[in-house]
Scaffold this active site. Structure first.
Site, PDB file in Angstrom:
ATOM      1  N   GLU A   1       0.831  -1.198   0.000  1.00 15.29           N
ATOM      2  CA  GLU A   1       0.000   0.000   0.000  1.00 15.29           C
ATOM      3  C   GLU A   1       0.869   1.253   0.000  1.00 15.29           C
ATOM      4  O   GLU A   1       2.010   1.235   0.413  1.00 15.29           O
ATOM      5  CB  GLU A   1      -0.931   0.012   1.223  1.00 15.29           C
ATOM      6  CG  GLU A   1      -0.368  -0.534   2.519  1.00 15.29           C
ATOM      7  CD  GLU A   1       0.851   0.172   3.042  1.00 15.29           C
ATOM      8  OE1 GLU A   1       0.875   1.423   3.020  1.00 15.29           O
ATOM      9  OE2 GLU A   1       1.799  -0.515   3.479  1.00 15.29           O
TER      10      GLU A   1
ATOM     11  N   GLU B   1       4.461  -0.825   1.649  1.00 19.87           N
ATOM     12  CA  GLU B   1       4.641  -1.073   0.213  1.00 19.87           C
ATOM     13  C   GLU B   1       4.637  -2.559  -0.150  1.00 19.87           C
ATOM     14  O   GLU B   1       4.743  -2.913  -1.320  1.00 19.87           O
ATOM     15  CB  GLU B   1       5.953  -0.471  -0.328  1.00 19.87           C
ATOM     16  CG  GLU B   1       6.149   0.995  -0.127  1.00 19.87           C
ATOM     17  CD  GLU B   1       7.516   1.480  -0.603  1.00 19.87           C
ATOM     18  OE1 GLU B   1       8.315   0.673  -1.140  1.00 19.87           O
ATOM     19  OE2 GLU B   1       7.802   2.687  -0.430  1.00 19.87           O
TER      20      GLU B   1
END
Length: 346
Positions: A171, A314
């Site tokens: 994310e 991430e």
């Protein structure tokens, strides 16, 4: 959601038992490869295959913005979300480096960034331009939550159709540890002061402010603990919902899900709330230093593979942990048995 629940089947415990027995025939003392043996059995139960394959991994990074950044809860301004999406597209982020290292398939999905991103390579699934500031209004509508979950489900299915054998979800969204901490407070029932950490690196006084923001939001929004869609609608994030949907798709397709850090684990908990069986398909890559992560892991009932002091997000920590899954699968596929090697077990 009922269709999704029906699609997620129980683990293949019979296959797991077969693999457990096979591992004991390999040229090593019983149990001597520790958690690698447990992982190999879990992968067999997930995939229903005696020799499970986890490569190539499929990395999907969902990007979205959060209205609550207006309250000063992040060390970075909201524009950084767009800037980081461009960094992903230019292969400059940590997750790009680690995805390349493990030979993963990779995509970035704009599921709710607060600006238009006109660049080659980004997958456009924007539900809305960032969430509402949940201190003043609901983050989004139930319909928007369901659309975000469906978008995540669709992207994961597409990645699996392209040949991915393991999902790594990440994310990007400035401020997203705030909704994640708020969701965890609802799911765990624990005091917010034990859950909130530095996020992107905020100072100690800002942590206290962030706690107050969340406490105020929970008091005003009153999310329903028993309704994960309501929780997401009132205090959630679009990328959090997207990852939740992607995890449900992985479970429905018997594909292992390698869970990243704090925010990803919140999505894992929500997927578990929607369908309890979904968590059987999850393996946690690492332990984040974000304080709420330990509580989230306890709720999920999972033990992480690594503890490296990471807190980037991430999907980066999961990608770093991925070679451990490869080792577990290759142990099954390539190690000799005592019989084939002509080695006496006595």
């Amino acid at each position: 959601m009922n269709g999704v629940k029906k699609a997620i089947q129980p683990l293949d415990l019979e296959m797991g038992q077969k693999v457990r027995e096979y591992i004991d025939t390999l040229t090593k003392p019983p149990g001597s490869l520790g958690r690698l043996e447990e992982l190999a059995i879990q992968l067999a139960e997930i995939t229903s295959e005696a020799f499970p394959v986890v490569s190539p991994a499929g990395v999907i990074v969902f990007a979205a913005d959060h209205g609550v950044v207006e309250e000063g809860v992040s060390a970075f301004p909201q524009e950084v979300t767009v800037q980081m999406v461009m960094n992903f597209l230019n292969s400059g982020a940590a997750i790009n480096v680690f995805s390349k290292q493990i030979g993963a398939m990779f995509e970035v999905v704009d599921i709710g960034v607060a600006a238009d991103i006109e660049a080659d390579g980004v997958v456009k699934r924007k539900i809305r331009y960032g969430t509402g500031n949940f201190c003043k209004q609901d983050a989004m509508t139930r319909e928007e939550v369901e659309k975000a979950i469906a978008a995540g489900y669709e992207r994961a299915e597409h990645m699996i159709e392209q040949g991915s054998k393991c999902l790594i979800l990440g994310e990007m969204g400035i401020g997203n540890t705030t909704p994640s901490s708020a969701i965890l407070a609802v799911l765990s029932g624990q005091d917010i002061s034990t859950l909130v950490g530095r996020g992107t690196g905020i100072a100690a006084e800002k942590i206290i402010h962030k706690q107050g923001v969340i406490e105020r939001a929970l008091k005003d929004r009153k999310p329903d603990r028993k309704d994960p869609i309501d929780i997401l609608a009132k205090i959630g994030g679009l990328e959090i919902a997207g990852m939740t949907g992607a995890m449900l798709a992985g479970a429905a397709n018997r594909v292992p899900i390698l869970v990243d850090g704090f925010i990803c684990t919140i999505s894992a908990l929500l997927a578990k709330e929607i369908c309890d069986t979904a968590s059987n398909y999850m393996i946690v890559g690492h332990r984040s230093v974000e304080p709420g992560h330990e509580i989230a892991l306890q709720l999920l009932g999972k033990k992480p593979l690594l503890d490296l002091g990471l807190r980037l997000g991430e999907g980066s920590g999961a990608a770093v942990a991925f070679p451990i899954l490869q080792s577990a699968s290759l142990m099954l596929k390539e190690m000799a048995t005592f019989a084939s090697a002509g080695i006496s077990k006595e």
